[in-house]
Design an enzyme around this catalytic site. Structure first.
Site, PDB file in Angstrom:
ATOM      1  N   TYR A  89       0.596  -1.448   0.092  1.00 35.02           N
ATOM      2  CA  TYR A  89       0.609   0.065  -0.355  1.00 35.02           C
ATOM      3  C   TYR A  89       0.791   1.410   0.323  1.00 35.02           C
ATOM      4  O   TYR A  89       0.593   2.396   1.158  1.00 35.02           O
ATOM      5  CB  TYR A  89      -1.126   0.382   0.929  1.00 35.02           C
ATOM      6  CG  TYR A  89      -1.574  -1.201   0.984  1.00 35.02           C
ATOM      7  CD1 TYR A  89      -2.086  -1.469  -0.116  1.00 35.02           C
ATOM      8  CD2 TYR A  89      -3.100  -1.521   2.555  1.00 35.02           C
ATOM      9  CE1 TYR A  89      -2.950  -3.060   0.359  1.00 35.02           C
ATOM     10  CE2 TYR A  89      -3.685  -1.977   2.138  1.00 35.02           C
ATOM     11  CZ  TYR A  89      -3.999  -3.270   0.925  1.00 35.02           C
ATOM     12  OH  TYR A  89      -5.052  -3.852   1.339  1.00 35.02           O
ATOM     13  N   HIS A 146      -0.918 -12.087   1.911  1.00 36.10           N
ATOM     14  CA  HIS A 146      -1.956 -10.872   1.009  1.00 36.10           C
ATOM     15  C   HIS A 146      -2.591 -12.123   0.364  1.00 36.10           C
ATOM     16  O   HIS A 146      -3.539 -11.260   0.263  1.00 36.10           O
ATOM     17  CB  HIS A 146      -0.943  -9.596   0.653  1.00 36.10           C
ATOM     18  CG  HIS A 146      -1.862  -8.369   0.375  1.00 36.10           C
ATOM     19  ND1 HIS A 146      -1.120  -7.031   0.364  1.00 36.10           N
ATOM     20  CD2 HIS A 146      -3.144  -8.222   0.004  1.00 36.10           C
ATOM     21  CE1 HIS A 146      -2.255  -6.326   0.085  1.00 36.10           C
ATOM     22  NE2 HIS A 146      -3.559  -7.205  -0.039  1.00 36.10           N
TER      23      HIS A 146
HETATM   24  N1  LIG Z   1      -6.633  -7.770   1.616  1.00 41.92           N
HETATM   25  C1  LIG Z   1      -6.474  -7.750   0.674  1.00 41.92           C
HETATM   26  O1  LIG Z   1      -6.353  -7.884  -0.253  1.00 41.92           O
HETATM   27  C2  LIG Z   1      -7.319  -6.301   1.004  1.00 41.92           C
HETATM   28  C3  LIG Z   1      -8.310  -5.747  -0.640  1.00 41.92           C
HETATM   29  C4  LIG Z   1      -8.995  -4.851  -0.516  1.00 41.92           C
HETATM   30  C5  LIG Z   1      -9.469  -3.887   0.921  1.00 41.92           C
HETATM   31  N2  LIG Z   1      -8.814  -4.535   1.453  1.00 41.92           N
HETATM   32  C6  LIG Z   1      -8.705  -3.832   2.985  1.00 41.92           C
HETATM   33  O2  LIG Z   1      -9.483  -3.142   3.447  1.00 41.92           O
HETATM   34  C7  LIG Z   1      -9.496  -1.943   3.185  1.00 41.92           C
HETATM   35  C8  LIG Z   1     -11.061  -0.777   2.705  1.00 41.92           C
HETATM   36  O3  LIG Z   1     -11.665  -1.769   1.125  1.00 41.92           O
HETATM   37  P1  LIG Z   1     -12.434  -0.975  -0.320  1.00 41.92           P
HETATM   38  O4  LIG Z   1     -11.480   0.742   0.330  1.00 41.92           O
HETATM   39  O5  LIG Z   1     -12.351  -1.342  -0.991  1.00 41.92           O
HETATM   40  O6  LIG Z   1     -13.611  -0.666   0.700  1.00 41.92           O
HETATM   41  P2  LIG Z   1     -14.636  -0.006   1.310  1.00 41.92           P
HETATM   42  O7  LIG Z   1     -14.248   0.741   2.726  1.00 41.92           O
HETATM   43  O8  LIG Z   1     -15.551  -0.266   1.727  1.00 41.92           O
HETATM   44  O9  LIG Z   1     -14.881   1.616   0.601  1.00 41.92           O
HETATM   45  C9  LIG Z   1     -14.429   2.954   0.702  1.00 41.92           C
HETATM   46  C10 LIG Z   1     -16.042   3.611   0.226  1.00 41.92           C
HETATM   47  O10 LIG Z   1     -16.213   3.296   0.876  1.00 41.92           O
HETATM   48  C11 LIG Z   1     -16.282   5.221   0.766  1.00 41.92           C
HETATM   49  N3  LIG Z   1     -17.227   5.684   2.596  1.00 41.92           N
HETATM   50  C12 LIG Z   1     -17.178   4.780   3.545  1.00 41.92           C
HETATM   51  N4  LIG Z   1     -17.506   5.339   4.996  1.00 41.92           N
HETATM   52  C13 LIG Z   1     -18.422   5.994   4.001  1.00 41.92           C
HETATM   53  C14 LIG Z   1     -19.938   6.735   4.462  1.00 41.92           C
HETATM   54  N5  LIG Z   1     -20.014   6.578   5.770  1.00 41.92           N
HETATM   55  N6  LIG Z   1     -20.246   7.374   4.339  1.00 41.92           N
HETATM   56  C15 LIG Z   1     -20.137   7.611   2.954  1.00 41.92           C
HETATM   57  N7  LIG Z   1     -19.499   6.731   2.454  1.00 41.92           N
HETATM   58  C16 LIG Z   1     -18.673   6.347   2.933  1.00 41.92           C
HETATM   59  C17 LIG Z   1     -15.242   5.803   0.634  1.00 41.92           C
HETATM   60  O11 LIG Z   1     -15.503   6.662   0.321  1.00 41.92           O
HETATM   61  P3  LIG Z   1     -15.142   8.352   1.381  1.00 41.92           P
HETATM   62  O12 LIG Z   1     -13.280   8.688   1.273  1.00 41.92           O
HETATM   63  O13 LIG Z   1     -15.847   9.514   0.229  1.00 41.92           O
HETATM   64  O14 LIG Z   1     -15.884   8.279   2.691  1.00 41.92           O
HETATM   65  C18 LIG Z   1     -14.442   4.749  -0.207  1.00 41.92           C
HETATM   66  O15 LIG Z   1     -14.943   5.563  -1.171  1.00 41.92           O
HETATM   67  C19 LIG Z   1      -8.574  -0.697   2.475  1.00 41.92           C
HETATM   68  O16 LIG Z   1      -7.840   0.209   2.547  1.00 41.92           O
HETATM   69  C20 LIG Z   1      -7.672  -2.479   2.605  1.00 41.92           C
HETATM   70  O17 LIG Z   1      -7.360  -1.492   3.822  1.00 41.92           O
HETATM   71  C21 LIG Z   1      -8.193  -5.369   1.340  1.00 41.92           C
END
Ligand SMILES: NC(=O)c1ccc[n+]([C@@H]2O[C@H](COP(=O)([O-])OP(=O)(O)OC[C@H]3O[C@@H](n4cnc5c(N)ncnc54)[C@H](OP(=O)(O)O)[C@@H]3O)[C@@H](O)[C@H]2O)c1
Length: 315
Positions: A89, A146
């Protein structure tokens, strides 16, 4: 306790007895690289340079998101104490190390991961040491593989067991492992993963994998937990009704659903107001019927990479 502000405790207990917060913040800034020019991408991949860049006056000109340091610094004050990062990241490990410096080490829980590149090119010990250097920490709380890279994941797991025994991390686990990966692992493992982190949200509930993890004492950690607020969730009638009932937003309802299902959701946001909102889910409880209604939204729609069908070298 941080400046007397933190009150909630680490609620979930992993199979080795250590406790972990029931909700966390995901710090993947890789998305920002893809939206940026090549020049910025290169800078992002060098960690300290990323940090200097986001703090610099020139940053606005580059038009990439610079919210991470501010959010990390403030998060513990909102009782958000679990941080998920990875060697993959970009500068996020460095940002965490820098911004959490003022807090007690016991007051936050750090997860980082063995990247695909490191899994192929380094020993696991070399990889975690390089992460610890970026984080400026002596240990991480949880270290995860990962991705289940086909040729290397079993060999990597044996080394994960070793670094756990050496105390470089307090717990070990995996990400993106399906049941068949975990069954293969079982054949060689002395210690089974304490956590499996994988994509899970109302459009993709992964019931079979969750049942398997529960039966095998593996804590489920849900990534992309709000389904990135996909329009099919934003406009879902069932979620809208439940949201009105509790006067909570749809992301809050979804995060609460994860918690009541026993998952630890790790949600990303670039906005402090959203983080505040996401942490404000401890004053209401969904009924069993509402949990079932949200379960039934599932359409097996994966939004992220499929671990059984992806090019690990490009992740
Ligand atoms: N292990 C793996 O392979 C893997 C893969 C993918 C992800 N991850 C981890 O999971 C984390 C989260 O995943 P993700 O970013 O894909 O999905 P997510 O957290 O479900 O979605 C993030 C999105 O949701 C929005 N959001 C969050 N809270 C909100 C709220 N209260 N109201 C409106 N919109 C909201 C954010 O926009 P705003 O910025 O506008 O709030 C952003 O666009 C990553 O950062 C990473 O640490 C791990």
């Amino acid at each position: 306790m941080i400046n007397g502000e933190i009150t909630t405790s680490y609620k979930r207990i992993l199979s080795n007895g250590i406790s972990i917060p029931e909700m966390g913040f995901g710090t993947d800034i890789a998305q920002t690289w893809r939206n940026s020019s090549n020049r910025v991408t290169k800078i992002y991949r060098r960690t300290k340079q990323y940090y200097k860049l986001v703090k610099s006056k020139n940053f606005k000109r580059l038009k990439v998101d610079n919210s991470l340091p501010k959010i990390v610094k403030y998060a513990p004050k909102l009782n958000c104490r679990l941080f998920d990062t990875s060697r993959a990241y970009g500068g996020s490990e460095y940002v965490l190390g820098h911004e959490l410096k003022g807090y007690n080490r016991d007051d936050y829980f750090i997860i980082t991961k063995l990247s695909n590149f490191d899994q192929k090119n380094k020993t696991v010990k070399e990889a975690i040491i390089s992460s610890l250097e970026q984080l400026n920490m002596d240990y991480v709380d949880l270290y995860l593989i990962h991705w289940p890279q086909t040729d290397t994941y079993l060999k990597s797991w044996k080394q994960m067991e070793q670094i756990y025994k050496e105390g470089l991390c307090r717990a070990i686990g995996v990400c993106n492992f399906n049941i068949h990966h975990l069954e293969e692992l079982k054949k060689v493992a002395e210690i089974m993963p304490m956590v499996n982190q994988f994509e899970c949200h109302p459009l993709f509930t992964q019931n079979n994998l969750i049942d398997y993890c529960n039966e095998n004492g593996i804590q489920v950690m849900a990534y992309t937990p709000t389904g990135r607020m996909d329009f099919r969730l934003k406009r879902n009638r069932k979620l809208e009704i439940i949201s009105k009932n509790y006067n909570k937003s749809i992301p809050q309802i979804i995060l609460r659903w994860h918690m009541q299902n026993g998952n630890i959701p790790i949600v990303n946001t670039t906005k402090l107001d959203h983080l505040r909102e996401n942490m404000d889910i401890f004053d209401f409880e969904l009924t069993n019927q509402e949990v079932e209604q949200i379960n039934s939204i599932n359409i097996n729609s994966r939004l992220r990479y499929d671990p059984d069908n992806c090019d690990f070298d490009r992740l």
